[in-house]
Design an enzyme around this catalytic site. Structure first.
Site, mmCIF file in Angstrom:
data_model
loop_
_atom_site.group_PDB
_atom_site.id
_atom_site.type_symbol
_atom_site.label_atom_id
_atom_site.label_comp_id
_atom_site.label_asym_id
_atom_site.label_seq_id
_atom_site.Cartn_x
_atom_site.Cartn_y
_atom_site.Cartn_z
ATOM 1 N N HIS A 1 0.850 -1.187 0.000
ATOM 2 C CA HIS A 1 0.000 0.000 0.000
ATOM 3 C C HIS A 1 0.890 1.243 0.000
ATOM 4 C CE1 HIS A 1 -2.846 3.047 1.445
ATOM 5 N NE2 HIS A 1 -3.785 2.260 0.949
ATOM 6 N N GLU B 1 -3.431 2.845 -7.477
ATOM 7 C CA GLU B 1 -3.781 3.899 -6.525
ATOM 8 C C GLU B 1 -2.811 5.073 -6.639
ATOM 9 O OE1 GLU B 1 -5.949 2.727 -2.546
ATOM 10 O OE2 GLU B 1 -3.870 2.148 -2.517
#
EC number: 5.3.1.1
Length: 214
Positions: A85, A133
């Site tokens: 992430h 992302e």
């Protein structure tokens, strides 16, 4: 469509969100899951919600103080894990090792990446899915499918060119059902979101809004 809610370290009630995830998952054709903090995985899994880890480390049993072992996460009730992430970046070799560690523990994997080039590199490591992302859009409420739809389409193509079995999720700024539909229209098979549900006054209503158009 896969909807994965990352609770990060937001000051929300993970059980309340998990119960909302469980209930909404039972009333929709979408697949809805939640990724709480590591210390809450067992409690969240006990609600019956599909539970994911936010991170595991590329380690095996042994002298690894302070790390998170994939098998421990699986034993606590998680069925998958996020990897790389934007708030927990890893080197490529560590992403590879983490994917292997997760597979060893029978955990599904979603590897996050910033752009289509990184998506292609991540897909080559054999995860179950990748999530594009752009970090500048995370938490803004502006979905990448709206701000830069080419990024999503290019990410889908990059993954398919490497391994057509790797699914592509769309993250960053997802907060409404229209955002989820737009991501699907661009080729994504799921979405990764956080604040739109974790910060909501009514997590059930927020999730129902996300899946209602599906």
């Amino acid at each position: 469509m896969f909807v994965l809610v990352n609770l990060k370290t937001y000051p929300c009630d993970p059980i309340e969100v998990a119960e909302a995830v469980r209930d909404v998952n039972e009333s929709t054709d979408a697949r809805v899951a939640v990724a709480p903090q590591a210390t809450n995985i067992a409690q969240v899994a006990e609600t019956g919600a599909e539970t994911w880890a936010q991170h595991v480390d590329p380690i095996d049993y042994g002298s690894n103080t302070g790390h998170t072992l994939a098998e421990t996460v699986a034993d606590a009730g998680a069925v998958g894990t996020l990897i790389n992430h934007s708030e927990q970046r890893l080197k490529l070799a560590d992403i590879d090792g983490t994917v292997q560690a997760a597979e060893r523990a029978d955990l599904e994997t979603v590897v996050c990446a910033n752009n289509p080039a990184q998506i292609g590199a991540a897909a080559a490591l054999g995860p179950d899915a990748v999530a594009v992302e752009p970090p500048e859009l995370i938490g803004t409420g502006t979905p990448v499918s709206q701000a830069d739809p080419d990024v999503v389409e290019d990410a889908v193509n990059a993954a398919r060119n490497v391994d057509s079995d790797v699914s592509v999720l769309c993250g960053a700024g997802i907060s409404t059902g229209d955002d989820v539909v737009a991501a699907g229209d661009l080729g994504a098979e799921g979405v990764l979101l956080a604040s739109g549900v974790a910060k909501a006054d009514d997590p059930t209503a927020a999730l129902e809004d996300l899946v209602e158009p599906l």
